[in-house]
Design a protein around this motif. Sequence first.
Motif, PDB file in Angstrom:
ATOM      1  N   VAL A 133     -55.864  38.599  26.186  1.00 43.79           N
ATOM      2  CA  VAL A 133     -56.928  38.021  25.432  1.00 43.79           C
ATOM      3  C   VAL A 133     -56.497  37.376  24.218  1.00 43.79           C
ATOM      4  CG1 VAL A 133     -58.856  39.512  26.334  1.00 43.79           C
ATOM      5  CG2 VAL A 133     -57.352  40.256  24.523  1.00 43.79           C
ATOM      6  N   CYS A 144     -51.882  36.306  21.790  1.00 45.52           N
ATOM      7  CA  CYS A 144     -52.547  36.452  23.104  1.00 45.52           C
ATOM      8  C   CYS A 144     -52.053  37.961  23.896  1.00 45.52           C
ATOM      9  CB  CYS A 144     -52.126  35.441  24.187  1.00 45.52           C
ATOM     10  SG  CYS A 144     -52.795  35.309  25.556  1.00 45.52           S
ATOM     11  N   ILE A 202     -54.313  31.757  29.305  1.00 43.65           N
ATOM     12  CA  ILE A 202     -55.136  32.327  28.320  1.00 43.65           C
ATOM     13  C   ILE A 202     -55.333  31.956  27.078  1.00 43.65           C
ATOM     14  CG2 ILE A 202     -56.291  34.359  27.437  1.00 43.65           C
ATOM     15  CD1 ILE A 202     -56.795  34.099  30.559  1.00 43.65           C
TER      16      ILE A 202
END
Length: 160
Positions: A4, A48, A139
């Motif tokens: 994330v 990330c 991501i």
Amino acid sequence: MSFVNEYVSDEDAEKYDLDNLWNKYNYTAMIKMPELLDHFDVHQHDWCVDKERDYWLFNCGFLTSENSRSGYPESSNKEVFILHINDQNIEFILAHHGMEATDLYPIHFSYNLVSMSPSSLPNMSRESLLNILKDAINIFKYNGIRALEENAKTLIEFDF
């Protein structure tokens, strides 16, 4: 859990020495970290991260090229990412190439692997590391948490 995009806590930024990692690759910048953070809307590093596996990806920006038309150092198409796995930093230098935009993905580019150091870890192959890198970059997209709107319009391809 998977990767994330997040802002980095002050504790983690200090623990992993992110200021010096960024400064190492952006040596021609007039303003160094941590002072440069004052110029961002959110005055924190971003990354990330996969907290479950304790992996993170940190974008150190573009390398500069001494071979420019102007004679002064300029940004190159080579971008540096640090992938942290099993308490070790792996340095990836990737060449960034723009590709044809589409209506769905106006930001479309490809990465080629220029270098990787180290190229493997004791319990992890080169191929595994590259797959983790690809997962994280897919991501992170265009610019992590700082560019969520642009990330939604970004398609990344890998030529490695």
